[in-house]
Enzyme design. Structure first.
Site, PDB file in Angstrom:
ATOM      1  N   GLU A 489       0.904  -1.265  -0.091  1.00 58.45           N
ATOM      2  CA  GLU A 489       0.011  -0.039   0.088  1.00 58.45           C
ATOM      3  C   GLU A 489       0.728   1.232   0.138  1.00 58.45           C
ATOM      4  O   GLU A 489       0.692   2.110  -0.420  1.00 58.45           O
ATOM      5  CB  GLU A 489      -0.840  -0.162   1.314  1.00 58.45           C
ATOM      6  CG  GLU A 489      -1.871   1.306   1.221  1.00 58.45           C
ATOM      7  CD  GLU A 489      -2.861   1.333   0.027  1.00 58.45           C
ATOM      8  OE1 GLU A 489      -3.332   2.680   0.246  1.00 58.45           O
ATOM      9  OE2 GLU A 489      -2.873   0.587  -0.593  1.00 58.45           O
ATOM     10  N   GLU A 496       1.231   6.516  -7.155  1.00 56.48           N
ATOM     11  CA  GLU A 496       0.090   7.102  -7.564  1.00 56.48           C
ATOM     12  C   GLU A 496       0.177   8.462  -7.443  1.00 56.48           C
ATOM     13  O   GLU A 496      -0.191   9.372  -8.677  1.00 56.48           O
ATOM     14  CB  GLU A 496      -1.245   6.940  -6.712  1.00 56.48           C
ATOM     15  CG  GLU A 496      -1.708   5.423  -6.878  1.00 56.48           C
ATOM     16  CD  GLU A 496      -2.882   5.209  -5.839  1.00 56.48           C
ATOM     17  OE1 GLU A 496      -4.032   4.627  -6.413  1.00 56.48           O
ATOM     18  OE2 GLU A 496      -2.650   5.478  -4.400  1.00 56.48           O
TER      19      GLU A 496
END
Length: 616
Positions: A489, A496
């Site tokens: 994550e 991102e």
């Protein structure tokens, strides 16, 4: 992914359209456009790029009207360009369409229409819809109220794929035709005016009363009502609902970006997730909406989690938790893979679908596949009444409130909170967790929001470390046990929002390939969490340092061993091993955020990304 906003009433539509589209920017887009009806004539304005470019065009060439539809496009068919932007028109320019989704058989339909003399101006799948509606416009049919509604319904019976659709036409200038299959569409009601949108935040300023269209429904919107039908022409009764989110919750509230605001909202978000669901006195866990009896829980002999992206990482933590507390064999499937395999599931398999939006196309497909195979399906979701919530046998809402930043933060930690509670609940129902053990586990969770607030004290430290490493081009993230999903994550967040290439690995796998990448220019983020694997992590840190690597560690406060070995340390409060992922992800969110800011990236709307992936 893509956004639709529409207005019909007694006021000028364009200001509503522009503001509504801005509220939907977080969904991701590369072009924007609007169309209005004024004195029975359609006017279209659209432009590749951000909404600011569209506003500039509208200043140069204003359009007006009290009916309008707008769209932000995330390119699937055809590159971002003015001509490929929505809205799209038919040959005559009398019918205009905006569309979210994908028309899978558009090439076949386009060939048929071309043979019939239709001329296309774009390479999009959506333009086919405008031309088909034009082709189908004549005739009337019992059950429908108007030719345009019938023409749209006839068109949709010919297409395969997903859509949320809004149509206006010079032929019937006092209405907007809407339809939905797969992609969400919401109708809101004001005083002598109606709104339509692909998501709730764009509605919040104007109304709290909404109706959500269901799959296969088509509607006629006027300024004072909505009439809904199925595609066969049968009237459908719909009940409105009230939005529980307040407008302020979707605003930045003084923060520079939604992502930073939502990182800081996590303590309260988790409080809302657990509120009313646990009793510190009786040690009971309540999930009334779960819709699973004790007998059904007792029969579950296997759990399959299905999800995408960040929710998939939450599912990985869930796998650890359910095997630890409930001793149920568990596995995690990418929804896109699960839905097209021949999964081995039966009535004793519980499928848990995890999704922030409840509209993710692949996860929705996985839910349909699981139900078709006879499995019980429950959803962990943030949006009430969403498609996946409605399609599942039971649902647990995370109650995180609106999450606007594309990079998910509070949705993730509230998903972990729900998974922790569910694992304990299943363990208790199966007789594997005693009352005293349950009391301790619940007490630990109750402390998490305040410990998250402590973890947020690391913000300045994260910003300082970001200043040192924001020019890096690659990064490795490593963890063991429940730290491994958090490594994944953390790497995803960096990719991102900062566009730095980053990969997450189980730390034990470092020697099986990734160690070849380590040098003085490669930051290595290590989840050095307490637990039985702790000494192994220390060894991994030594291996990185021996090869000249840079170690940024996430570790419990006052961990002297880690402080001596790592180059940088981001501390989190001490908690139980099972809850450590909730705390450990916070400094990684902050690190990714500040690296992105220092690189000048568009944090809330990263390039090429969409908040909710509603197409395959």
């Amino acid at each position: 992914m893509c956004g639709i906003f529409g207005y019909i009433g007694n006021k000028e539509a364009v200001p509503f359209l522009i503001e509504g589209l801005k509220k939907l920017e977080y969904r991701g887009y590369d072009s924007a456009g609007v169309a209005t009806l004024n004195k029975n004539k359609i006017f279209v304005s659209k432009r590749a790029g951000k909404i600011a470019a569209l506003e500039e065009l509208l200043q140069q060439k204003p359009i007006s009207g009290q009916i309008g539809i707008g769209h932000t496009r995330w390119a699937t068919h055809g590159k971002p360009s003015d001509v490929n932007s929505h809205p799209h028109e038919d040959c005559s320019g009398k019918i205009v369409v905006v569309h979210n989704g994908i028309i899978e058989n558009y090439l076949e339909l386009r060939r048929i229409l071309s043979d019939n003399g239709h001329k296309f101006t774009s390479v999009t799948d959506t333009e086919v819809l405008a031309h088909l509606i034009e082709e189908n416009l004549p005739a009337g049919k019992a059950g429908f109220n108007g030719d345009l509604l019938q023409a749209v319904a006839k068109t949709l019976n010919l297409v395969r794929g997903s859509y949320a659709l809004a149509v206006i036409s010079e032929h019937e200038p006092n209405k907007i035709i809407v339809a939905r299959h797969g992609s969400p569409l919401i109708i809101g009601f004001g005083s002598n005016e109606c709104y339509l949108s692909s998501d709730i935040p764009a509605m919040l300023k104007y109304t709290a009363e909404i109706i959500k269209l269901d799959n296969g429904e088509i509607g006629e919107v006027t300024k004072d009502q909505l009439k809904v039908f199925d595609l066969a022409g049968n009237a459908v009764s719909k009940n409105s609902e009230l939005i529980s989110w307040d407008p302020e919750s979707a605003e930045k509230g003084g923060y520079s970006h939604f992502m930073l605001k939502e990182i800081h909202e996590q303590p309260n978000a988790i409080r809302k997730t657990i509120e009313g669901r646990i009793s510190a006195e009786s040690h009971k866990i309540h999930f009334d909406e779960l819709n699973l009896s004790d007998e059904e829980i007792g029969k579950v002999n296997r759990i399959v989690f299905t999800a995408c992206g960040t929710s998939w990482h939450a599912a990985l933590v869930g796998e650890y938790l359910f095997e630890q507390f409930a001793r149920i064999p568990s596995e995690v499937e990418y929804a896109a893979e699960f839905r097209y395999r021949h999964p081995i599931i039966d009535e004793n398999t519980l499928v848990i679908a995890i999704t922030q939006s409840g509209e993710t196309a692949d996860t929705l497909g996985a839910v349909w596949e699981a139900k078709a195979q006879g499995a019980k399906v429950i959803a962990i979701c943030n949006v009430m009444g969403s498609s996946i919530a409605r399609e599942s046998h039971g649902v647990v809402y995370t109650n995180a409130g609106p999450e606007i930043g594309v990079a998910s933060t509070k949705a993730f930690t509230t998903q972990l909170t729900v998974l922790y509670l569910l694992a304990i609940l299943f363990g208790k129902r199966k007789g594997l967790i005693s009352e005293s053990e349950s009391a301790k586990l619940i007490a630990d969770l109750i402390e998490i929001p305040s410990k998250l607030e402590e973890a947020l004290y690391q913000e300045n430290e994260a910003e300082r470390i970001a200043e040192k490493f924001h020019k890096a081009t690659n990064a490795l993230y490593m963890g063991r046990g429940k730290g491994f999903p958090i490594a994944l994550e953390g790497a995803l967040k960096l990719k991102e929002v900062s566009y730095i290439h980053a990969e997450g690995y189980p730390a034990a796998e470092m020697k099986h390939g990734p160690i070849a990448l380590i040098d003085k220019n490669m930051p290595v983020v290590v989840l050095a969490l307490a637990g039985r694997r702790y000494e192994k992590i220390l060894g991994n840190i030594e291996e990185v340092k021996a090869r000249g690597g840079i170690v940024i560690a996430v570790a419990s406060e006052k961990d002297q061993a880690i402080t001596e070995k790592a180059d940088e340390v981001l501390c989190i409060p001490k908690t139980s091993e099972a809850l450590s992922p909730i705390l450990a992800v916070v400094p990684l969110q902050l690190l990714a955020y500040y690296i992105a800011v220092k690189r000048g990236c568009h944090v809330d709307q990263p390039r090429n990304l969409a908040k909710s992936v509603t197409v395959e």
